[in-house]
Scaffold this active site. Structure first.
Site, PDB file in Angstrom:
ATOM      1  N   ASP A   1    -103.168 -15.722 -18.272  1.00 47.31           N
ATOM      2  CA  ASP A   1    -102.002 -14.861 -18.092  1.00 47.31           C
ATOM      3  C   ASP A   1    -102.507 -13.417 -18.018  1.00 47.31           C
ATOM      4  O   ASP A   1    -103.677 -13.147 -18.302  1.00 47.31           O
ATOM      5  CB  ASP A   1    -101.039 -15.024 -19.286  1.00 47.31           C
ATOM      6  CG  ASP A   1     -99.833 -14.105 -19.171  1.00 47.31           C
ATOM      7  OD1 ASP A   1     -99.176 -14.131 -18.113  1.00 47.31           O
ATOM      8  OD2 ASP A   1     -99.565 -13.338 -20.105  1.00 47.31           O
ATOM      9  N   SER A   2    -101.610 -12.509 -17.674  1.00 44.25           N
ATOM     10  CA  SER A   2    -101.979 -11.096 -17.637  1.00 44.25           C
ATOM     11  C   SER A   2    -102.212 -10.531 -19.036  1.00 44.25           C
ATOM     12  O   SER A   2    -102.849  -9.492 -19.188  1.00 44.25           O
ATOM     13  CB  SER A   2    -100.871 -10.308 -16.933  1.00 44.25           C
ATOM     14  OG  SER A   2     -99.629 -10.576 -17.557  1.00 44.25           O
TER      15      SER A   2
ATOM     16  N   CYS B   1     -98.849 -17.222 -16.155  1.00 44.09           N
ATOM     17  CA  CYS B   1     -98.163 -16.026 -15.676  1.00 44.09           C
ATOM     18  C   CYS B   1     -97.277 -16.376 -14.476  1.00 44.09           C
ATOM     19  O   CYS B   1     -97.756 -16.925 -13.488  1.00 44.09           O
ATOM     20  CB  CYS B   1     -99.210 -14.991 -15.270  1.00 44.09           C
ATOM     21  SG  CYS B   1     -98.500 -13.480 -14.618  1.00 44.09           S
ATOM     22  N   ASN B   2     -95.996 -16.045 -14.585  1.00 43.97           N
ATOM     23  CA  ASN B   2     -95.063 -16.339 -13.484  1.00 43.97           C
ATOM     24  C   ASN B   2     -95.419 -15.561 -12.233  1.00 43.97           C
ATOM     25  O   ASN B   2     -95.342 -16.080 -11.119  1.00 43.97           O
ATOM     26  CB  ASN B   2     -93.634 -15.990 -13.898  1.00 43.97           C
ATOM     27  CG  ASN B   2     -93.038 -16.987 -14.860  1.00 43.97           C
ATOM     28  OD1 ASN B   2     -92.158 -17.752 -14.516  1.00 43.97           O
ATOM     29  ND2 ASN B   2     -93.526 -16.995 -16.083  1.00 43.97           N
TER      30      ASN B   2
ATOM     31  N   GLU C   1     -92.492  -7.156 -26.322  1.00 45.86           N
ATOM     32  CA  GLU C   1     -93.758  -6.764 -26.974  1.00 45.86           C
ATOM     33  C   GLU C   1     -93.518  -5.800 -28.135  1.00 45.86           C
ATOM     34  O   GLU C   1     -94.303  -5.737 -29.076  1.00 45.86           O
ATOM     35  CB  GLU C   1     -94.713  -6.159 -25.935  1.00 45.86           C
ATOM     36  CG  GLU C   1     -95.176  -7.210 -24.948  1.00 45.86           C
ATOM     37  CD  GLU C   1     -96.384  -6.810 -24.109  1.00 45.86           C
ATOM     38  OE1 GLU C   1     -96.998  -5.759 -24.384  1.00 45.86           O
ATOM     39  OE2 GLU C   1     -96.708  -7.567 -23.170  1.00 45.86           O
TER      40      GLU C   1
ATOM     41  N   CYS D   1     -90.311 -15.622 -16.588  1.00 42.55           N
ATOM     42  CA  CYS D   1     -91.347 -14.678 -17.039  1.00 42.55           C
ATOM     43  C   CYS D   1     -91.811 -15.146 -18.411  1.00 42.55           C
ATOM     44  O   CYS D   1     -90.995 -15.609 -19.222  1.00 42.55           O
ATOM     45  CB  CYS D   1     -90.779 -13.265 -17.126  1.00 42.55           C
ATOM     46  SG  CYS D   1     -91.921 -12.072 -17.834  1.00 42.55           S
TER      47      CYS D   1
ATOM     48  N   HIS E   1     -92.490 -13.680 -21.051  1.00 35.24           N
ATOM     49  CA  HIS E   1     -91.939 -13.001 -22.228  1.00 35.24           C
ATOM     50  C   HIS E   1     -90.497 -13.388 -22.565  1.00 35.24           C
ATOM     51  O   HIS E   1     -90.039 -13.146 -23.669  1.00 35.24           O
ATOM     52  CB  HIS E   1     -91.959 -11.487 -22.011  1.00 35.24           C
ATOM     53  CG  HIS E   1     -93.320 -10.886 -22.037  1.00 35.24           C
ATOM     54  ND1 HIS E   1     -94.319 -11.274 -21.172  1.00 35.24           N
ATOM     55  CD2 HIS E   1     -93.848  -9.897 -22.810  1.00 35.24           C
ATOM     56  CE1 HIS E   1     -95.402 -10.561 -21.417  1.00 35.24           C
ATOM     57  NE2 HIS E   1     -95.146  -9.717 -22.396  1.00 35.24           N
TER      58      HIS E   1
HETATM   59  N1  DGL Z   1     -96.945 -12.541 -17.538  1.00 34.76           N
HETATM   60  C1  DGL Z   1     -96.086 -11.847 -16.604  1.00 34.76           C
HETATM   61  C2  DGL Z   1     -95.162 -12.863 -15.915  1.00 34.76           C
HETATM   62  O1  DGL Z   1     -94.863 -13.921 -16.435  1.00 34.76           O
HETATM   63  C3  DGL Z   1     -95.278 -10.763 -17.302  1.00 34.76           C
HETATM   64  C4  DGL Z   1     -96.113  -9.578 -17.736  1.00 34.76           C
HETATM   65  C5  DGL Z   1     -96.746  -8.840 -16.585  1.00 34.76           C
HETATM   66  O2  DGL Z   1     -96.023  -8.193 -15.797  1.00 34.76           O
HETATM   67  O3  DGL Z   1     -97.960  -8.914 -16.454  1.00 34.76           O
HETATM   68  O4  DGL Z   1     -94.731 -12.629 -14.816  1.00 34.76           O
END
Ligand code: DGL
Length: 264
Positions: A10-11, A73-74, A151, A183, A185
């Site tokens: 993930d990011s 990560c989406n 967060e 997403c 989060h």
């Molecule tokens: N992990 C990202 C997503 O699910 C959200 C956080 C980001 O923008 O990196 O799209």
């Protein structure tokens, strides 16, 4: 083969919601998680940049000998799956297909999708839903403030409720009966979103659906590691301090053994 780890990337911290679900549904699996914290967020970046980052993140996990790659990560799932599948010769599972599969149980076929700008602009959820249910009407909204709110630990705060009201107004007006949390989060905002939408709207958690998809695949192919208490290793591309702190509620537990690596 069975004992090889599942690679998840993930990011940043968000993909820990996917990790948590995989641990819950497949407790015996060894996991290697990579959070690209030096380059987060992905959600506001161009598709080309996110694809490049995703290939590098996946490259690190493939080098560790993982048996399966989960793109938690989406945003990366929305733009990088074809490139990942072309470059790496192992099964790659993203979060969009599993989320879409659950969403098409909608009774009135009016389905909402929320995510980052990158995910919503890609139109990939809409495409995946319409492939499964061609006459579905899909209403999408980017909700960029939800990532920092989650967060910050403000998922249940009044600010989150007001932001949700604002973002979801068009979806409420469209009378959706299902909302995809597109997403990493957003599962943290589940209570606030349900409160704003009312109890009759079904919230689809892509993290939970993705873990189910991994479990089904493993059971079908005999890839599941039968033991209990798999090993979990966490890697990040920036110093681990913030990841360890902010990541706890995403994982639902302590983050042990977080190491910093360079992947680019
Ligand atoms: N992990 C990202 C997503 O699910 C959200 C956080 C980001 O923008 O990196 O799209």
């Amino acid at each position: 083969m069975l004992h090889r780890a599942i690679g998840i990337f993930d990011s940043g911290v968000g993909g820990l919601t996917v990790c948590k679900e995989i641990i819950r549904q497949l407790p015996g699996e060894n996991l290697i998680y990579l959070g690209d914290t030096a380059r987060v967020p992905y959600g506001t970046k161009s598709a080309q940049t996110v694809e490049r980052y995703a290939l590098e993140a996946a490259g690190f996990l493939v080098e560790q000998g993982v048996k399966l790659l989960v793109v938690a990560c989406n945003t990366a799932s929305a733009v990088a799956l074809p490139a990942l599948r072309e470059r790496y010769q192992l099964p790659v599972i993203g979060v969009i297909e599993p989320g879409a599969r659950r969403a098409v149980h909608s009774l009135n076929r009016r389905i909402g999708v929320i995510g980052t700008e990158g995910t919503i602009n890609s139109g990939r959820y809409e495409e995946a839903i319409r492939t499964l249910l061609p006459d579905a009407e899909v209403f999408s909204a980017a909700c960029p403030l939800f990532v920092p709110l989650a967060e910050e630990g403000w998922a249940d705060h009044e600010v989150a409720r007001l932001a949700s009201l604002e973002y979801l107004q068009p979806l409420i007006a469209a009378q959706i009966d299902t909302l995809v949390l597109g997403c990493t989060h957003y599962p943290l905002l589940r209570n606030t979103l349900q409160q704003v939408l009312g109890p009759s709207v079904l919230l689809v958690d892509s993290a939970e659906e993705t873990a189910r998809c991994v479990a089904e695949l493993f059971r079908a192919q005999g890839l599941e590691r039968p033991e209990h208490g798999g090993q979990r290793d966490f890697y990040v591309t920036d110093v681990p301090t913030r990841f360890e702190l902010v990541g706890r509620p995403f994982l639902g537990g302590e983050l042990a053994k977080v190491a910093q690596v360079a992947i680019d």
